[in-house]
Structure formats: structure tokens, C-alpha cells
Write an enzyme that holds these catalytic residues in place. Structure first.
Site, PDB file in Angstrom:
ATOM      1  NE  ARG A   1      -3.079   3.003   0.308  1.00  0.00           N
ATOM      2  CZ  ARG A   1      -2.404   4.131  -0.030  1.00  0.00           C
ATOM      3  NH1 ARG A   1      -1.169   4.328  -0.335  1.00  0.00           N
ATOM      4  NH2 ARG A   1      -2.949   5.462   0.163  1.00  0.00           N
TER       5      ARG A   1
ATOM      6  CB  ILE B   1      -3.848   6.682   8.216  1.00  0.00           C
ATOM      7  CG1 ILE B   1      -4.023   7.978   8.891  1.00  0.00           C
ATOM      8  CG2 ILE B   1      -4.729   5.707   8.629  1.00  0.00           C
ATOM      9  CD1 ILE B   1      -5.618   8.659   8.929  1.00  0.00           C
ATOM     10  N   PRO B   2      -0.934   4.256   8.030  1.00  0.00           N
ATOM     11  CG  PRO B   2       0.780   3.262   8.898  1.00  0.00           C
ATOM     12  CD  PRO B   2       0.153   4.669   8.827  1.00  0.00           C
ATOM     13  CG  HIS B   3      -4.532   1.949   4.805  1.00  0.00           C
ATOM     14  ND1 HIS B   3      -4.093   3.076   4.739  1.00  0.00           N
ATOM     15  CD2 HIS B   3      -5.214   1.802   3.671  1.00  0.00           C
ATOM     16  CE1 HIS B   3      -4.287   3.837   3.482  1.00  0.00           C
ATOM     17  NE2 HIS B   3      -4.990   2.816   2.955  1.00  0.00           N
ATOM     18  N   GLY B   4      -3.298  -1.825   5.738  1.00  0.00           N
ATOM     19  CA  GLY B   4      -3.065  -3.113   5.016  1.00  0.00           C
ATOM     20  C   GLY B   4      -4.492  -3.889   4.968  1.00  0.00           C
TER      21      GLY B   4
END
Length: 146
Positions: free
Chosen positions: A51, A65-68
Site C-alpha cells: 500500500r 495512517i498506514p493500512h493493510g
């Protein structure tokens, strides 16, 4: 959905040790793993890094806001990390990041990550919310802000 329900008690790190975003990701992923929020650290890290390749998750104002989305995620979760000195994060506003909200969502959960991301981002545009979180010293104080 109430964002407070996606956080978990052990998912607040008030003194991130990592010196770059990869080290911080590893630190946060370890907490997710130890608290049974994810089953496979490498699989989830891959989802986060994939991402990150698509574009920066540093949204500005010292926030990332890292997201996976991964089949290794057991339950939709937000984990929070704070680094007072900040991190070089390639943010949209070219500022360092001190607050990291990592979102983990199981694959196949009908865009749950987009709902969480959207709600979190809408909440974090309010200056008083950001200041309340930045000054918080406990999970309870942060949850009260939300």
C-alpha cells in the site's frame, strides 16, 4: 461503527523506538502479532508496504495512517504509535510524522478498511482532536478524544 471499538487496550505505543517508518512498522506489527490481531507478521507487513508503494500514507499535520488488508488479519484493528521526535515519512506536506495510526483489516471484509480510514481521517482533521491525542498519556485519554 465506532472507532473506539477498533482500538484495543494494548494497541497504544507512546514511545516508538523505530528511527524510520519500516522500523516503526515492524514495532507496531509485533504488537499486533503478540495480541493475536494478526497471524502472520510478514504477510501483513507485505500488505502495508504494498500500500505504501501506491502513495504516501502520511496525511500531513504530523499524522500517518498506514493500512493493510490481509488474510493474516484476525480482526479489524487500529494500533496507535507516537514518536515525539518525529519520523521522516514522505508525508503529503513534507513534515515529519509523530502520530501513526496503523489499520489492519481482514481480506474480504467488504471495504471495511475504507470505512475505518475514512472515519479516522475525518476525525483527525479537527485541530482539537489532534492536540488531544498528541497530549494524551494513556489509552483512555486517547479514546476519550474519539
Amino acid at each position: 461503527m465506532d472507532l473506539k471499538d477498533v482500538f484495543f487496550k494494548e494497541g497504544f505505543i507512546f514511545d516508538l523506538k523505530g528511527n524510520d517508518k519500516i522500523e516503526v512498522f515492524d514495532e507496531m506489527i509485533e504488537v499486533l502479532y503478540k495480541n493475536n490481531r494478526i497471524r502472520d507478521k510478514e504477510n501483513f507487513k507485505y500488505a502495508i508496504l504494498k500500500r505504501e508503494e501506491e502513495g504516501p500514507t502520511g496525511i500531513g499535520n504530523g499524522i500517518a495512517i498506514p493500512h493493510g488488508v490481509s488474510d493474516s488479519v484476525n480482526v479489524p484493528t487500529i494500533i496507535y504509535g507516537y514518536k515525539e521526535s518525529g519520523l521522516d515519512y514522505e508525508s503529503l506536506d513534507d513534515t515529519d510524522v509523530s502520530m501513526v495510526f496503523m489499520i489492519a483489516v481482514p481480506k474480504g471484509s467488504n471495504n471495511e478498511h475504507l470505512k475505518i480510514l475514512s472515519q479516522l481521517a475525518r476525525t483527525l482533521v479537527h485541530k482539537e482532536v489532534v492536540e488531544g491525542i498528541r497530549n494524551a498519556k494513556s489509552p483512555e485519554e486517547i479514546l476519550k478524544v474519539f
